[in-house]
Design a protein around this motif. Structure first.
Motif, PDB file in Angstrom:
ATOM      1  N   ALA A  97       0.840  -1.210   0.000  1.00 20.02           N
ATOM      2  CA  ALA A  97       0.000   0.000   0.000  1.00 20.02           C
ATOM      3  C   ALA A  97       0.868   1.251   0.000  1.00 20.02           C
ATOM      4  CB  ALA A  97      -0.927   0.002   1.210  1.00 20.02           C
ATOM      5  N   THR A  98       0.420   2.253  -0.770  1.00 14.55           N
ATOM      6  CA  THR A  98       1.155   3.529  -0.833  1.00 14.55           C
ATOM      7  C   THR A  98       0.375   4.663  -0.169  1.00 14.55           C
ATOM      8  OG1 THR A  98       0.199   3.944  -3.018  1.00 14.55           O
ATOM      9  CG2 THR A  98       2.364   2.864  -2.940  1.00 14.55           C
ATOM     10  N   ASP A  99      -0.896   4.504  -0.009  1.00 17.67           N
ATOM     11  CA  ASP A  99      -1.747   5.531   0.605  1.00 17.67           C
ATOM     12  C   ASP A  99      -1.767   5.355   2.115  1.00 17.67           C
ATOM     13  OD1 ASP A  99      -4.826   6.180   1.523  1.00 17.67           O
ATOM     14  OD2 ASP A  99      -3.982   7.658   0.119  1.00 17.67           O
ATOM     15  N   GLU A 100      -1.485   6.415   2.862  1.00 12.60           N
ATOM     16  CA  GLU A 100      -1.421   6.334   4.317  1.00 12.60           C
ATOM     17  C   GLU A 100      -2.771   5.975   4.913  1.00 12.60           C
ATOM     18  OE1 GLU A 100       1.016   6.361   6.447  1.00 12.60           O
ATOM     19  OE2 GLU A 100       2.425   6.474   4.786  1.00 12.60           O
ATOM     20  N   THR A 101      -3.832   6.468   4.330  1.00 17.29           N
ATOM     21  CA  THR A 101      -5.165   6.143   4.840  1.00 17.29           C
ATOM     22  C   THR A 101      -5.435   4.649   4.708  1.00 17.29           C
ATOM     23  OG1 THR A 101      -5.978   8.339   4.209  1.00 17.29           O
ATOM     24  CG2 THR A 101      -7.633   6.631   4.619  1.00 17.29           C
ATOM     25  N   ALA A 102      -5.051   4.103   3.553  1.00 22.03           N
ATOM     26  CA  ALA A 102      -5.231   2.661   3.336  1.00 22.03           C
ATOM     27  C   ALA A 102      -4.374   1.853   4.303  1.00 22.03           C
ATOM     28  CB  ALA A 102      -4.883   2.305   1.895  1.00 22.03           C
ATOM     29  N   LYS A 103      -3.152   2.306   4.519  1.00 22.20           N
ATOM     30  CA  LYS A 103      -2.270   1.608   5.460  1.00 22.20           C
ATOM     31  C   LYS A 103      -2.866   1.591   6.857  1.00 22.20           C
ATOM     32  CE  LYS A 103       2.244   2.277   3.260  1.00 22.20           C
ATOM     33  NZ  LYS A 103       3.601   2.860   3.420  1.00 22.20           N
ATOM     34  N   GLN A 104      -3.428   2.758   7.279  1.00 19.33           N
ATOM     35  CA  GLN A 104      -4.003   2.836   8.620  1.00 19.33           C
ATOM     36  C   GLN A 104      -5.203   1.903   8.749  1.00 19.33           C
ATOM     37  OE1 GLN A 104      -2.611   4.511  11.161  1.00 19.33           O
ATOM     38  NE2 GLN A 104      -4.171   3.508  12.442  1.00 19.33           N
ATOM     39  N   ALA A 105      -5.991   1.855   7.673  1.00 23.08           N
ATOM     40  CA  ALA A 105      -7.158   0.962   7.709  1.00 23.08           C
ATOM     41  C   ALA A 105      -6.717  -0.497   7.813  1.00 23.08           C
ATOM     42  CB  ALA A 105      -8.004   1.182   6.450  1.00 23.08           C
ATOM     43  N   LEU A 106      -5.693  -0.825   7.073  1.00 24.23           N
ATOM     44  CA  LEU A 106      -5.170  -2.190   7.143  1.00 24.23           C
ATOM     45  C   LEU A 106      -4.601  -2.505   8.521  1.00 24.23           C
ATOM     46  CD1 LEU A 106      -3.453  -2.458   3.631  1.00 24.23           C
ATOM     47  CD2 LEU A 106      -5.402  -3.804   4.443  1.00 24.23           C
ATOM     48  N   LYS A 107      -3.940  -1.518   9.149  1.00 25.40           N
ATOM     49  CA  LYS A 107      -3.391  -1.740  10.483  1.00 25.40           C
ATOM     50  C   LYS A 107      -4.508  -1.981  11.486  1.00 25.40           C
ATOM     51  CE  LYS A 107      -0.276   0.177  13.959  1.00 25.40           C
ATOM     52  NZ  LYS A 107      -1.182  -0.242  15.062  1.00 25.40           N
TER      53      LYS A 107
END
Length: 498
Positions: A278-288
């Motif tokens: 993932a490159t999008d921080e929002t997507a990364k946070q959701a995945l976390k």
């Protein structure tokens, strides 16, 4: 020392001359072929000597089968041959001297074969044999059965893993015919001397007395007192039933947990992989956030798995301990170890007795003769000019076997034999790691004045002090050079060359 044991099987492979497939679907057994050649010793002495050599091996194996002895002695000559299927289900009772009588008979048979070879002379009449025709009548029933063919018996021993693969893929199925000539006469004579040396070494420390002592001690158990059972067997039976039920319940619960884990761990893997890409921080946070939830789901499952597994192991141990209270149950006994420890004790006790000096000298003399015959073989081989289905070829020949001799390997092998001869003669000492620097063991001194061997004292070095000397010690260089030339297959070539 183990590398010196397998040569008997190679001698067996070569000694078993019989009719070719074109002559008979089932080649005759050794004794039948010996009987057929007995009146032609003058012209067929070489072939007859080979047959007698292998017949000596076969007789020993048949006696092993008859009495069911030697199954746990497969690292020693003669007893090494076999597939495990040659175990007699109804053997005769063996006496303490059965093993020694087998070896004594074997030595007498080798002497007979050697006399035949000697009478046939150095210019012995060549003969041919097809290896696939060779077989050992292991159970002495007169019929060739699966597992008795020499190739299938010996290939795994001589060639190791490569031999097992060759049997499986059919490489050894095609007939291989060898023409044995005058040089090979010396080769076989050397083998009879080598085997005779091991037989005399065995009898020098004859284990009969140690086996008698073992049998006497084991028989004394029949007079052991019987103590009244201390345990309440009804309660023990009830405990076992309860523990067994608990064990089954734990197994079912553990299975349920383990069935859930793969799905949760796969989701964890996919989320982690997504976080890496993932490159999008929002997507990364959701995945976390999603990963945290999965970890929360995984944590109790993993903890439950660990707890259930630990309890399962403890219940199994308690159940085993409870079953040990039942009459006749002994959970401490290790299957098969009794005979292994029996063998170890017999060997140690046999070594502790005064060895037979004459037998030791006979073993030494046999090995000296082996080396002399081996040199005669290499000299005769070097002088050959033909190239006809050779057993061991010189540089101008090819072997009938699928084997190529590396350049210089013959000279390297003779260097090993020269070292061995020097040890037998006392010109080279045997190193011992715990002797002072510059000291070694004079093997010839031990043969001249042998003493009982206490293994612990010899490991320490004290047992070797009476035979210690200052001087040159044998080095592994000749063997290491042989290993290099054979690309790590030194053991296989050693069996091949004798």
């Amino acid at each position: 020392m183990r590398k010196l044991f397998p040569p008997i099987v190679l001698g067996g492979l070569l000694a078993m001359a019989s009719l070719s497939p074109a002559q008979s679907q089932t080649p005759p057994g050794l004794q039948a072929r010996i009987d057929a050649l007995a009146g032609e010793a003058e012209t067929h002495g070489f072939e007859l000597g080979m047959l007698q050599t292998l017949r000596a091996v076969e007789k020993a194996l048949q006696t092993r089968y008859e009495y069911g002895v030697g199954q746990n002695l497969r690292m020693v000559p003669v007893f090494r041959v076999g597939t495990g299927a040659d175990i007699n289900p109804n053997p005769k009772p063996a006496a303490p001297d059965t093993l020694s009588r087998i070896v004594e008979t074997f030595l007498a048979d080798l002497d007979r074969a050697r006399a035949t070879l000697s009478a046939s002379g150095a210019e012995a009449q060549p003969f041919e044999l097809t290896l696939q025709d060779l077989w050992f009548d292991l159970n002495a029933d007169g019929e060739r059965a699966d597992g008795e063919g020499a190739v299938e018996l010996l290939a795994p021993i001589v060639l190791g893993r490569a031999g097992r693969i060759a049997l499986q893929d059919g490489t050894l199925a095609a007939p291989i015919t060898i023409r044995f000539d005058a040089a090979d006469h010396a080769w076989l004579t050397a083998y009879t001397q080598m085997l005779g040396g091991f037989g005399n070494l065995f009898l020098a420390f004859d284990p009969t007395a140690a086996l008698v002592d073992m049998a006497r001690a084991r028989a004394s158990l029949l007079n052991a007192p019987e103590i009244e059972n201390f345990y309440d067997l009804d309660q023990v039976t009830a405990d076992i039933a309860a523990l067994d039920a608990r064990k089954r319940d734990l197994e079912a619960r553990l299975k349920q947990v383990e069935e859930q884990l793969p799905d949760v761990r796969e989701r964890q893997r996919q989320i982690v992989e997504g976080m890496h890409t993932a490159t999008d921080e929002t997507a990364k946070q959701a995945l976390k956030t999603e990963l945290d939830a999965v970890l929360e789901e995984l944590r109790p499952l993993s903890e439950a798995q660990d707890a259930l597994f630990l309890e399962q192991q403890m219940i199994r141990a308690e159940l085993q301990a409870a079953e040990a209270k039942l009459p006749g149950r002994d959970t401490l006994a290790l299957p098969g170890m009794e005979t292994e420890f029996d063998t170890l004790l017999v060997v140690l006790n046999a070594l502790r007795q005064q060895p037979d000096k004459d037998r030791l000298a006979a073993a030494r003399d046999s090995w000296r003769a082996m080396i002399a015959e081996n040199r005669r073989f290499w000299a005769a081989l070097a002088a050959e000019t033909d190239d006809d289905r050779e057993w061991i070829p010189n540089p101008s020949q090819t072997s009938a076997l699928p084997v190529t001799l590396p350049a210089g390997v013959a000279e390297a092998w003779q260097a090993i034999l020269a070292d061995a001869e020097a040890v037998l003669d006392g010109r080279l000492l045997v190193p011992h790691p715990l002797l002072p620097p510059g000291y070694g063991i004079d093997l010839s001194a031990y043969v001249e004045d042998p003493a009982p061997i206490d293994i612990l004292e010899w490991i320490h070095g004290k047992g070797a002090y009476p035979y210690a000397a200052k001087g040159p010690r044998i080095s592994a260089q000749s063997w290491r050079a042989f290993e290099r030339l054979t690309a790590g297959n030194a053991g296989g070539f050693a069996l091949y060359f004798n």
